[in-house]
Write a protein that holds these residues in place. Structure first.
Motif, short mmCIF file in Angstrom:
data_model
loop_
_atom_site.label_atom_id
_atom_site.label_comp_id
_atom_site.label_asym_id
_atom_site.label_seq_id
_atom_site.Cartn_x
_atom_site.Cartn_y
_atom_site.Cartn_z
N GLU A 118 35.58 12.87 -8.68
CA GLU A 118 36.51 12.26 -7.72
C GLU A 118 35.82 12.08 -6.38
O GLU A 118 36.01 11.06 -5.70
CB GLU A 118 37.74 13.15 -7.58
CG GLU A 118 38.81 12.57 -6.68
CD GLU A 118 40.02 13.48 -6.53
OE1 GLU A 118 40.92 13.13 -5.75
OE2 GLU A 118 40.05 14.53 -7.20
N ILE A 119 35.01 13.07 -5.98
CA ILE A 119 34.27 12.98 -4.72
C ILE A 119 33.31 11.79 -4.75
O ILE A 119 33.24 11.01 -3.79
CB ILE A 119 33.51 14.29 -4.45
CG1 ILE A 119 34.50 15.42 -4.13
CG2 ILE A 119 32.52 14.11 -3.31
CD1 ILE A 119 33.86 16.80 -4.12
N ALA A 120 32.57 11.66 -5.86
CA ALA A 120 31.61 10.57 -5.97
C ALA A 120 32.30 9.21 -5.93
O ALA A 120 31.81 8.27 -5.29
CB ALA A 120 30.79 10.72 -7.25
N ASP A 121 33.44 9.10 -6.58
CA ASP A 121 34.18 7.84 -6.59
C ASP A 121 34.64 7.47 -5.18
O ASP A 121 34.47 6.33 -4.72
CB ASP A 121 35.38 7.96 -7.53
CG ASP A 121 36.15 6.66 -7.65
OD1 ASP A 121 35.56 5.66 -8.08
OD2 ASP A 121 37.34 6.63 -7.29
N LEU A 122 35.20 8.45 -4.46
CA LEU A 122 35.66 8.19 -3.10
C LEU A 122 34.49 7.91 -2.18
O LEU A 122 34.57 7.04 -1.28
CB LEU A 122 36.46 9.39 -2.59
CG LEU A 122 37.03 9.27 -1.17
CD1 LEU A 122 37.95 8.05 -1.04
CD2 LEU A 122 37.79 10.55 -0.80
N PHE A 123 33.38 8.61 -2.38
CA PHE A 123 32.18 8.38 -1.57
C PHE A 123 31.75 6.92 -1.65
O PHE A 123 31.49 6.28 -0.62
CB PHE A 123 31.04 9.29 -2.04
CG PHE A 123 29.67 8.76 -1.72
CD1 PHE A 123 29.22 8.69 -0.41
CD2 PHE A 123 28.84 8.31 -2.74
CE1 PHE A 123 27.96 8.18 -0.11
CE2 PHE A 123 27.57 7.81 -2.46
CZ PHE A 123 27.13 7.73 -1.14
N TYR A 124 31.65 6.38 -2.86
CA TYR A 124 31.18 5.00 -2.99
C TYR A 124 32.18 4.02 -2.37
O TYR A 124 31.77 3.02 -1.77
CB TYR A 124 30.94 4.66 -4.47
CG TYR A 124 29.60 5.17 -4.96
CD1 TYR A 124 28.41 4.74 -4.39
CD2 TYR A 124 29.52 6.10 -6.00
CE1 TYR A 124 27.18 5.21 -4.82
CE2 TYR A 124 28.30 6.58 -6.43
CZ TYR A 124 27.13 6.13 -5.85
OH TYR A 124 25.92 6.60 -6.28
N ASN A 134 26.61 -1.14 -12.64
CA ASN A 134 26.75 0.31 -12.76
C ASN A 134 27.93 0.82 -11.94
O ASN A 134 28.56 1.82 -12.30
CB ASN A 134 25.47 1.00 -12.30
CG ASN A 134 24.30 0.73 -13.24
OD1 ASN A 134 24.50 0.45 -14.41
ND2 ASN A 134 23.09 0.81 -12.72
N GLN A 135 28.23 0.15 -10.84
CA GLN A 135 29.41 0.53 -10.07
C GLN A 135 30.68 0.20 -10.84
O GLN A 135 31.62 0.99 -10.88
CB GLN A 135 29.40 -0.19 -8.72
CG GLN A 135 28.33 0.30 -7.76
CD GLN A 135 28.47 1.75 -7.39
OE1 GLN A 135 29.58 2.26 -7.26
NE2 GLN A 135 27.35 2.43 -7.23
N ALA A 136 30.72 -0.96 -11.46
CA ALA A 136 31.91 -1.37 -12.21
C ALA A 136 32.17 -0.47 -13.41
O ALA A 136 33.31 -0.14 -13.73
CB ALA A 136 31.76 -2.82 -12.66
N GLU A 153 27.33 -6.12 -15.45
CA GLU A 153 26.17 -5.40 -15.97
C GLU A 153 25.01 -6.33 -16.29
O GLU A 153 23.85 -5.97 -16.15
CB GLU A 153 26.53 -4.60 -17.23
CG GLU A 153 27.42 -3.40 -17.00
CD GLU A 153 28.90 -3.74 -17.08
OE1 GLU A 153 29.68 -2.83 -17.38
OE2 GLU A 153 29.28 -4.90 -16.84
N GLY A 154 25.33 -7.55 -16.75
CA GLY A 154 24.28 -8.44 -17.20
C GLY A 154 24.00 -9.62 -16.29
O GLY A 154 23.32 -10.57 -16.70
N GLU A 155 24.48 -9.57 -15.04
CA GLU A 155 24.35 -10.76 -14.21
C GLU A 155 22.91 -11.10 -13.86
O GLU A 155 22.56 -12.27 -13.69
CB GLU A 155 25.21 -10.64 -12.95
CG GLU A 155 24.94 -9.45 -12.08
CD GLU A 155 25.97 -9.33 -10.96
OE1 GLU A 155 26.83 -10.22 -10.82
OE2 GLU A 155 25.92 -8.33 -10.21
N VAL A 156 22.02 -10.11 -13.75
CA VAL A 156 20.62 -10.42 -13.45
C VAL A 156 19.90 -10.92 -14.70
O VAL A 156 19.15 -11.90 -14.65
CB VAL A 156 19.91 -9.19 -12.85
CG1 VAL A 156 18.41 -9.45 -12.71
CG2 VAL A 156 20.50 -8.85 -11.49
N SER A 157 20.12 -10.27 -15.83
CA SER A 157 19.45 -10.72 -17.05
C SER A 157 19.90 -12.13 -17.43
O SER A 157 19.09 -12.95 -17.87
CB SER A 157 19.72 -9.75 -18.22
OG SER A 157 21.05 -9.82 -18.68
#
Length: 398
Positions: A23-29, A48-50, A233-237
């Motif tokens: 929960e901390i990591a989610d709020l941090f981002y 990776n964020q999504a 996830e695949g937008e760059v490839s």
């Protein structure tokens, strides 16, 4: 080393922090990207964020580092730190960015844990953060110095000199420095970051293993396309596959990565699945070029022979070794393929010599299964080396 006072406080609060770290990591981002939207646009992987993968990786690394400090105060998790530092260096992370992270991470901790964050608790976890951050800063500065670049100045423009379609979903791009200067040296198994500008103006970055010969002036990356058109996830490839052709230019980082082939005559086991074969190909090419005499066993798993990118190179390079053998598993094999190598990779029937060093690359469930099989066969944990494409979720998943 953590101070005695902070050690006692961290030990007492680790269960509560550990339970809330996701929960901390989610709020941090959320706080970080609200304050600095350019970081999500141009630095962090939006895919990776999504998916939540980056949140899991951050939570796992903080929990693992804090646990190490209180349970094994005389040591630190150098393997984990090295992997993070190499990824950071490939992105051009610099020391001032750790201050930004600190601000929003501790705001998230205070908000999630509320009154439990006394001044003593805040001071103890602040010490944990800066022990980890300063260790990473030191490692990253060393990595920049090894490449002869200023901190964060890892990017150069490269020109695509050729493109080869390996399979329906995999393409190889051969690159040369656009300025004509020498290409930086790399070690077999390392990767580069590639940054592209997408249709919405974002400059997204992904890492791709180098598959060419380390001594060549060309650098080769092989990219598997992620076909889910709606997934970030695949937008760059997808951009590389649909838009980049011979003569185009790309921003490419200096090479980094800690899955590197050690100089040893010990038996080697090179295990991969899917596009995880790419760092293994660089290792094989190096071993063949050096005339390696020790035994090398190559294992690869894929859906089918047609989907096995660089299959001919995989087999040919193994065949050039003095004592090399290749074993390919396919879920949907061609007629005549050995029955015992049909389906998922299973090392049960494979002889693993004493003293073997194993290098693994592929999806995390695959590597966890293979690692378990190798431990059962007596391979030492310290002799098992792996690379994860994307955030390292090994720690986050226990």
């Amino acid at each position: 080393m953590l101070s005695e006072t902070s050690t006692a406080t961290v030990r007492a609060t680790l269960p509560a922090v550990g339970a809330a770290i996701g929960e901390i990591a989610d709020l941090f981002y959320r706080k970080l990207f609200d304050a600095h939207p350019e970081l999500l646009r141009d630095l962090f992987n939006r895919g990776n964020q999504a998916s939540g993968a980056q949140r899991q990786a951050l939570a796992g690394s903080i929990a693992a580092f804090a646990t190490q400090l209180v349970e094994h105060p005389g040591t630190r998790p150098d393997v984990m730190l090295s992997r993070i530092a190499n990824k950071h260096a490939s992105l051009g992370i610099t020391a001032p960015q750790y201050d930004i992270v600190h601000t929003h991470l501790f705001a998230a901790i205070a908000e999630v844990l509320g009154e439990a964050v006394t001044p003593e608790v805040a001071a103890a976890w602040d010490e944990v953060y800066w022990l980890m951050a300063n260790a990473l800063i030191s490692l990253e500065e060393r990595l920049y110095a090894q490449q002869g670049v200023l901190a964060g100045d890892v990017w150069r423009e490269w020109t695509v000199v050729s493109r080869t379609e390996e399979t329906e979903d995999v393409a190889t791009f051969r690159l040369t420095p656009s300025d004509g200067a020498p290409a930086p040296a790399f070690r077999p198994g390392q990767y580069v970051s590639v940054q592209v500008e997408l249709a919405d103006g974002a400059r997204q970055i992904r890492q791709y293993s180098l598959t060419g010969a380390p001594g060549s002036e060309l650098r080769t990356v092989t990219v598997k396309r992620v076909r889910d058109e709606g997934a970030p996830e695949g937008e760059v490839s997808r951009h590389l596959h649909t838009r980049v052709r011979e003569g185009d230019r790309l921003r490419v980082s200096a090479p980094y990565g800690d899955l590197v082939l050690q100089d040893t005559d010990a038996p080697l086991l090179l295990v991969s699945a899917g596009i995880g074969c790419t760092p293994i190909l660089a290792m094989l090419e190096h071993l063949a070029a050096e005339g390696h005499h020790g035994p090398v066993t190559v294992v690869h798993g894929d859906r089918s022979p047609a989907g096995h990118a660089l299959r001919a190179d995989h087999a040919a390079l193994t065949g050039k070794l003095h004592d090399g053998s290749a074993h390919f598993w396919y879920e949907h094999p061609e007629p005549g393929h050995p029955v015992e190598r049909t389906g998922l990779v299973d090392l049960g029937g494979l002889t693993v010599a004493p003293g073997t060093h194993a290098y693994l690359c592929g999806p995390l469930p695959f590597m966890r299964a293979v690692r378990g099989q190798l431990l059962d066969k007596g391979v030492a944990p310290a002799a098992l080396h792996y690379e994860v494409f994307g955030p390292d979720l090994w720690l986050a998943q226990g």
